[in-house]
Design a protein around this motif. Structure first.
Motif, PDB file in Angstrom:
ATOM      1  N   LYS A  16      66.548  -4.987 118.163  1.00 33.89           N
ATOM      2  CA  LYS A  16      65.136  -4.660 117.963  1.00 33.89           C
ATOM      3  C   LYS A  16      64.844  -3.101 118.735  1.00 33.89           C
ATOM      4  N   CYS A  17      65.474  -3.048 119.838  1.00 32.73           N
ATOM      5  CA  CYS A  17      65.099  -1.931 120.661  1.00 32.73           C
ATOM      6  C   CYS A  17      65.829  -0.573 119.950  1.00 32.73           C
ATOM      7  N   LEU A  18      67.096  -0.967 119.697  1.00 29.62           N
ATOM      8  CA  LEU A  18      67.736   0.380 118.903  1.00 29.62           C
ATOM      9  C   LEU A  18      67.072   0.848 117.643  1.00 29.62           C
ATOM     10  N   TYR A  19      66.416  -0.376 116.914  1.00 24.85           N
ATOM     11  CA  TYR A  19      65.840  -0.096 115.595  1.00 24.85           C
ATOM     12  C   TYR A  19      64.614   1.188 115.799  1.00 24.85           C
ATOM     13  N   VAL A  20      63.838   0.710 116.982  1.00 26.60           N
ATOM     14  CA  VAL A  20      62.708   1.637 117.418  1.00 26.60           C
ATOM     15  C   VAL A  20      63.192   2.857 117.984  1.00 26.60           C
ATOM     16  N   GLU A  21      64.477   3.040 118.590  1.00 18.58           N
ATOM     17  CA  GLU A  21      64.865   4.306 119.264  1.00 18.58           C
ATOM     18  C   GLU A  21      65.590   5.111 118.252  1.00 18.58           C
ATOM     19  N   TYR A  22      66.257   4.526 117.222  1.00 12.78           N
ATOM     20  CA  TYR A  22      66.676   5.527 116.369  1.00 12.78           C
ATOM     21  C   TYR A  22      66.324   5.735 114.781  1.00 12.78           C
ATOM     22  N   LYS A  23      64.968   5.020 114.625  1.00 15.91           N
ATOM     23  CA  LYS A  23      64.763   5.138 113.301  1.00 15.91           C
ATOM     24  C   LYS A  23      64.325   6.321 112.790  1.00 15.91           C
ATOM     25  N   ASP A  24      63.776   7.228 113.815  1.00 18.29           N
ATOM     26  CA  ASP A  24      63.581   8.546 113.530  1.00 18.29           C
ATOM     27  C   ASP A  24      64.629   9.679 113.429  1.00 18.29           C
ATOM     28  N   LYS A  25      65.782   8.899 113.713  1.00 15.47           N
ATOM     29  CA  LYS A  25      66.866   9.595 113.717  1.00 15.47           C
ATOM     30  C   LYS A  25      67.785   9.432 112.338  1.00 15.47           C
ATOM     31  N   GLY A  26      67.136   8.548 111.638  1.00 17.72           N
ATOM     32  CA  GLY A  26      67.738   8.171 110.379  1.00 17.72           C
ATOM     33  C   GLY A  26      68.750   7.048 110.216  1.00 17.72           C
ATOM     34  N   ILE A  27      68.662   6.386 111.357  1.00 17.50           N
ATOM     35  CA  ILE A  27      69.593   5.377 111.650  1.00 17.50           C
ATOM     36  C   ILE A  27      68.963   3.850 111.535  1.00 17.50           C
ATOM     37  N   ASP A  28      69.246   3.040 110.736  1.00 21.72           N
ATOM     38  CA  ASP A  28      68.643   1.751 110.481  1.00 21.72           C
ATOM     39  C   ASP A  28      69.539   0.918 111.480  1.00 21.72           C
ATOM     40  N   VAL A  29      68.748  -0.077 112.171  1.00 19.45           N
ATOM     41  CA  VAL A  29      69.399  -0.922 112.842  1.00 19.45           C
ATOM     42  C   VAL A  29      68.698  -2.574 112.455  1.00 19.45           C
ATOM     43  N   GLN A  30      69.780  -3.382 112.272  1.00 19.30           N
ATOM     44  CA  GLN A  30      69.192  -4.721 112.074  1.00 19.30           C
ATOM     45  C   GLN A  30      70.122  -5.706 112.660  1.00 19.30           C
ATOM     46  N   CYS A  31      69.413  -7.049 112.896  1.00 17.82           N
ATOM     47  CA  CYS A  31      69.964  -8.165 113.344  1.00 17.82           C
ATOM     48  C   CYS A  31      70.001  -9.159 112.293  1.00 17.82           C
ATOM     49  N   GLN A  32      70.877  -9.471 111.731  1.00 15.40           N
ATOM     50  CA  GLN A  32      70.809 -10.694 110.862  1.00 15.40           C
ATOM     51  C   GLN A  32      71.294 -11.904 111.297  1.00 15.40           C
ATOM     52  N   VAL A  33      70.232 -12.928 110.967  1.00 12.03           N
ATOM     53  CA  VAL A  33      70.275 -14.156 111.802  1.00 12.03           C
ATOM     54  C   VAL A  33      70.924 -15.277 110.953  1.00 12.03           C
ATOM     55  N   VAL A  62      79.910   4.617 118.359  1.00 17.62           N
ATOM     56  CA  VAL A  62      79.845   4.915 117.085  1.00 17.62           C
ATOM     57  C   VAL A  62      78.440   5.745 116.838  1.00 17.62           C
ATOM     58  N   LEU A  63      77.459   5.428 117.556  1.00 16.24           N
ATOM     59  CA  LEU A  63      76.281   5.965 117.721  1.00 16.24           C
ATOM     60  C   LEU A  63      76.071   7.510 117.568  1.00 16.24           C
ATOM     61  N   PRO A  64      77.043   8.392 118.452  1.00 20.21           N
ATOM     62  CA  PRO A  64      76.899   9.907 118.559  1.00 20.21           C
ATOM     63  C   PRO A  64      77.070  10.477 117.048  1.00 20.21           C
ATOM     64  N   GLY A  65      78.022  10.035 116.668  1.00 17.81           N
ATOM     65  CA  GLY A  65      78.455  10.451 115.103  1.00 17.81           C
ATOM     66  C   GLY A  65      77.345  10.584 114.100  1.00 17.81           C
ATOM     67  N   MET A  66      76.721   9.130 114.198  1.00 16.73           N
ATOM     68  CA  MET A  66      75.560   8.827 113.232  1.00 16.73           C
ATOM     69  C   MET A  66      74.289   9.749 113.623  1.00 16.73           C
ATOM     70  N   VAL A  67      74.094  10.082 114.885  1.00 14.50           N
ATOM     71  CA  VAL A  67      73.140  10.839 115.236  1.00 14.50           C
ATOM     72  C   VAL A  67      73.393  12.337 114.986  1.00 14.50           C
ATOM     73  N   GLU A  68      74.552  12.721 114.889  1.00 12.78           N
ATOM     74  CA  GLU A  68      74.833  14.116 114.588  1.00 12.78           C
ATOM     75  C   GLU A  68      74.617  14.214 113.119  1.00 12.78           C
ATOM     76  N   ARG A  69      74.873  13.218 112.292  1.00 11.66           N
ATOM     77  CA  ARG A  69      74.846  13.165 110.571  1.00 11.66           C
ATOM     78  C   ARG A  69      73.518  12.902 110.295  1.00 11.66           C
ATOM     79  N   LYS A  70      72.607  12.651 111.205  1.00  7.89           N
ATOM     80  CA  LYS A  70      71.257  12.063 110.997  1.00  7.89           C
ATOM     81  C   LYS A  70      71.289  10.834 109.931  1.00  7.89           C
ATOM     82  N   ARG A  71      72.020  10.020 109.917  1.00  7.01           N
ATOM     83  CA  ARG A  71      72.239   8.980 108.998  1.00  7.01           C
ATOM     84  C   ARG A  71      73.106   7.913 109.537  1.00  7.01           C
ATOM     85  N   GLY A  72      72.887   6.602 109.098  1.00  7.16           N
ATOM     86  CA  GLY A  72      73.720   5.443 109.499  1.00  7.16           C
ATOM     87  C   GLY A  72      72.952   4.201 109.518  1.00  7.16           C
TER      88      GLY A  72
END
Length: 322
Positions: free
Chosen positions: A221-238, A177-187
């Motif tokens: 947590k790793c993806l949160y840092v990797e993709y924050k600047d690309k407009g993608i928010d990643v979160q783990c809910q516990v 799913v990530l490639p499409g989000m990266v292309e659109r710069k949001r997700g």
């Protein structure tokens, strides 16, 4: 004058007393800020406009429990859905129910059994979502033990399924799913973790499950840092316990919410911190657990899980006799 005298008396104290006094003030200040932040996040901070991420949402494990309820809540917010599940009849049922309740919402389904059909299933998912404006991915699919077991009692098939569903399945779907989000710069990506890997010090007799959910937490947590600047928010809910079939809990309570109650809280937190406990009573439990000595908690938890194991073994024995 009295204030000056007070300050003068403080200055006359030995340095170590002043240091302890300063540390005490800093601790009180830190605790006060943390309490205010918790109140803000739990009761005041508004949820984000989820439509800004895109018009479609993917929900894995969408036919039962938290996943099913999240799908309905997302449809209520006007988002189109791609529902992923392993049971074709349940997929048809939940998609029909959503269409009946929300006729303006478009619903697509993808059949994937993460335990036996993962690679081919993800390939099918890629074809279905090609060209779609996928804004949110909810990685909810997961499995646990049938009941508490020592590691040497867990059979080979369950070991394989736990790792393949909870670790590889989530990773492969996210990778698709990530490639499409990266292309659109949001997700936004919401990964459903577990308190067994973060809130409590250990989860004896559920070792592989807890470890697989620890992967989900670190992965997020790793993806949160990797993709924050690309407009993608990643979160783990516990979450802690939620009244679902997987948790073997039928009735909800204040500390064990229904899937609907948990889902409402979950959607309010999407797009913020890389890890959160969305249902606020669960965060209270987290705070209380952190105050217990680890050795004492581990001893209690082992006894608790041993009782679950005993009940599970008795049920399994009764089934064999029938």
């Amino acid at each position: 004058m009295e204030l000056c005298a007070c300050l003068a008396s403080i200055k006359e104290q030995p340095a170590w007393i002043l240091a302890i006094f300063a540390l005490g003030l800093l601790s009180i200040l830190k605790a006060s800020i943390a309490a205010l932040w918790w109140l803000f996040v739990s009761f005041i901070r508004p949820g984000k406009n989820l439509k800004r991420y895109g018009s479609w949402t993917i929900v894995t494990g969408a036919t039962d429990g938290i996943g099913r309820t999240l799908a309905f809540q997302l449809a209520h917010r006007g988002l189109n859905l791609v529902l992923v599940g392993r049971n074709p009849d349940k997929l048809v049922g939940v998609s029909a129910a959503i269409r009946d309740k929300y006729p303006d919402v478009r619903v697509e389904t993808v059949l994937i059994d993460f335990a036996s059909d993962l690679v081919e299933g993800v390939a099918r998912l890629k074809k279905v979502i090609e060209g779609m404006d996928i804004g949110i991915l909810v990685n909810n699919a997961g499995i646990s033990y049938p009941y508490a077991k020592y590691l040497h009692e867990v059979d080979e098939d369950l070991i394989k399924d736990l790792i393949q569903v909870n670790v590889e399945g989530l990773t492969r779907v996210t990778h698709a799913v990530l490639p499409g989000m990266v292309e659109r710069k949001r997700g936004a990506i919401l990964n459903v973790g577990s308190g067994s890997s973060t809130v409590i010090p250990s989860e004896p007799l559920y070792a592989i499950y807890a470890a697989s959910k620890a992967y989900v937490d670190q992965f997020s947590k790793c993806l949160y840092v990797e993709y924050k600047d690309k407009g993608i928010d990643v979160q783990c809910q516990v979450p802690l316990y939620v009244a679902t079939k997987m948790a073997s809990i039928r009735r909800s309570s204040f500390f064990v919410p229904s899937p609907d109650t948990f889902a409402r809280a979950a959607l309010r937190q999407i797009g913020y911190e890389p890890r959160c406990t969305p249902y606020w009573p669960h965060s209270l439990v987290w705070m209380l657990v952190s105050m217990f000595p680890v050795a004492l908690f581990d001893r209690w938890r082992l006894g608790f899980c041993l009782r679950i194991r005993k009940r599970g073994m008795l049920k399994e024995l009764e089934k064999k006799k029938q």
